[in-house]
Design a protein around this motif. Structure first.
Motif, mmCIF file in Angstrom:
data_model
loop_
_atom_site.group_PDB
_atom_site.id
_atom_site.type_symbol
_atom_site.label_atom_id
_atom_site.label_comp_id
_atom_site.label_asym_id
_atom_site.label_seq_id
_atom_site.Cartn_x
_atom_site.Cartn_y
_atom_site.Cartn_z
ATOM 1 N N LEU A 22 77.215 6.851 -51.774
ATOM 2 C CA LEU A 22 77.600 7.175 -53.146
ATOM 3 C C LEU A 22 76.365 7.209 -54.032
ATOM 4 O O LEU A 22 75.391 6.498 -53.782
ATOM 5 C CB LEU A 22 78.577 6.124 -53.683
ATOM 6 C CG LEU A 22 79.934 6.010 -52.993
ATOM 7 C CD1 LEU A 22 80.712 4.831 -53.564
ATOM 8 C CD2 LEU A 22 80.735 7.292 -53.143
ATOM 9 N N LYS A 23 76.418 8.013 -55.064
ATOM 10 C CA LYS A 23 75.348 8.049 -56.053
ATOM 11 C C LYS A 23 75.676 7.050 -57.161
ATOM 12 O O LYS A 23 76.844 6.704 -57.361
ATOM 13 C CB LYS A 23 75.210 9.461 -56.629
ATOM 14 C CG LYS A 23 74.803 10.495 -55.584
ATOM 15 C CD LYS A 23 74.755 11.888 -56.184
ATOM 16 C CE LYS A 23 74.368 12.919 -55.119
ATOM 17 N NZ LYS A 23 74.367 14.299 -55.659
ATOM 18 N N PRO A 24 74.653 6.577 -57.886
ATOM 19 C CA PRO A 24 74.910 5.600 -58.957
ATOM 20 C C PRO A 24 76.001 6.031 -59.930
ATOM 21 O O PRO A 24 76.832 5.217 -60.337
ATOM 22 C CB PRO A 24 73.545 5.479 -59.645
ATOM 23 C CG PRO A 24 72.564 5.710 -58.533
ATOM 24 C CD PRO A 24 73.199 6.779 -57.678
ATOM 25 N N LYS A 25 76.027 7.311 -60.294
ATOM 26 C CA LYS A 25 77.054 7.770 -61.242
ATOM 27 C C LYS A 25 78.452 7.672 -60.635
ATOM 28 O O LYS A 25 79.433 7.416 -61.343
ATOM 29 C CB LYS A 25 76.770 9.195 -61.707
ATOM 30 C CG LYS A 25 76.850 10.270 -60.635
ATOM 31 C CD LYS A 25 76.516 11.643 -61.211
ATOM 32 C CE LYS A 25 76.597 12.742 -60.160
ATOM 33 N NZ LYS A 25 77.968 12.960 -59.678
ATOM 34 N N ASP A 26 78.546 7.851 -59.320
ATOM 35 C CA ASP A 26 79.835 7.725 -58.642
ATOM 36 C C ASP A 26 80.280 6.263 -58.595
ATOM 37 O O ASP A 26 81.466 5.957 -58.760
ATOM 38 C CB ASP A 26 79.750 8.283 -57.222
ATOM 39 C CG ASP A 26 79.316 9.738 -57.190
ATOM 40 O OD1 ASP A 26 79.715 10.486 -58.107
ATOM 41 O OD2 ASP A 26 78.582 10.123 -56.264
ATOM 42 N N ILE A 27 79.317 5.381 -58.365
ATOM 43 C CA ILE A 27 79.615 3.944 -58.335
ATOM 44 C C ILE A 27 80.203 3.507 -59.670
ATOM 45 O O ILE A 27 81.229 2.821 -59.721
ATOM 46 C CB ILE A 27 78.339 3.132 -58.023
ATOM 47 C CG1 ILE A 27 77.821 3.463 -56.620
ATOM 48 C CG2 ILE A 27 78.613 1.630 -58.137
ATOM 49 C CD1 ILE A 27 76.451 2.884 -56.325
#
Length: 204
Positions: A22-27
Motif C-alpha cells: 500500500l502507498k501512504p495515501k492508501d494507508i
C-alpha cells in the motif's frame, strides 16, 4: 469435450503474482475510513498488520499476552513464526498501541485469549480466510482494486517503505523474519524496482 477442458482455470479473472504494498495515501484513506466507522477491532488489526509485518497466519494467531505486559501495550513484541519456527520482533507505534488498547478495552479480553477472536463458534480466532476478506473490504474502501491487493500487501507495506528510505536490505530481512537475504530480495521485488529507477534516470 472432456472434464479437463470444461473445467474453468482456477486463476481466471484473477491477478497472479506478488501483491503490491500500500502507498501512504492508501494507508491513511483506510485508517480514516475505519476511524469514521468506529471500527475499533478492524483499526487495531490494520495498524498492527502494518507495524508487525507479520504473515496473516501469525497475525491472527497473536494472543493478548504477545503484545501486553500487565495493563500496558508493549512498544516491541516477539513471536515465533509458524512458517519458519523462528522468532521475529516487531514494533508497535503509538497509533497502533492506542488502537490495540481501545480494542482490548472494548472486547474485555484476558491475557491468555487470542487478540482477535473469531465471531464464528467453530474457530477460536480470526481465520486467515476471514482476514483476507477483511483486507479486500479495506482496499475497496480506498478505491483500490481488491483483486490486486491482499494480506501480503500489508506485510510488504512498511518493509518496502523502509527499504526505499534506507536501502538497508539486511534490516528489512530481519524485520520480515526471512532466513535468507535472497528471499527478501525476491519478496520486495527489489532488483526490478532498482533497475527501473536507474533506467528512469537516464535520459536519451
Amino acid at each position: 469435450m472432456d472434464t479437463a477442458q470444461k473445467r474453468e482455470a482456477w486463476n481466471k479473472g484473477k491477478m497472479i503474482g506478488q501483491k503490491p504494498p500500500l502507498k501512504p495515501k492508501d494507508i491513511w484513506a483506510i485508517r480514516i475510513h475505519l476511524q469514521n466507522k468506529h471500527a475499533v477491532r478492524d483499526l487495531a488489526i490494520f495498524n498492527l498488520a502494518i507495524d508487525s509485518k507479520l504473515r496473516g497466519c501469525d497475525l491472527v494467531n497473536l494472543r493478548v499476552s504477545d503484545v501486553t505486559h500487565g495493563n500496558q501495550i508493549l512498544p516491541r513484541a516477539i513471536v515465533i513464526q509458524r512458517k519458519t519456527q523462528r522468532p521475529v520482533q516487531f514494533e508497535l507505534t503509538e497509533p497502533t498501541r492506542l488502537a490495540v488498547s481501545a480494542w482490548l478495552e472494548k472486547a474485555h479480553l484476558r491475557s491468555d485469549q487470542y487478540l482477535f477472536p473469531s465471531r464464528l463458534a467453530d474457530s477460536p480466532h480470526l481465520s486467515t480466510r476471514q482476514y483476507a476478506r477483511i483486507v479486500h473490504m479495506w482496499v475497496s474502501t480506498a478505491g483500490l482494486d481488491s483483486s490486486i491487493y491482499g494480506t501480503h500487501s500489508l506485510r510488504r507495506t512498511k518493509a518496502t517503505l523502509i527499504y526505499k528510505k534506507t536501502k538497508n536490505l539486511r534490516a528489512v530481512q530481519i524485520l520480515l523474519g526471512h532466513t535468507k537475504l535472497e528471499s527478501t530480495v525476491r519478496y520486495l521485488g527489489i532488483e526490478v524496482d532498482d533497475a527501473l529507477e536507474i533506467s528512469e534516470q537516464i535520459e536519451i
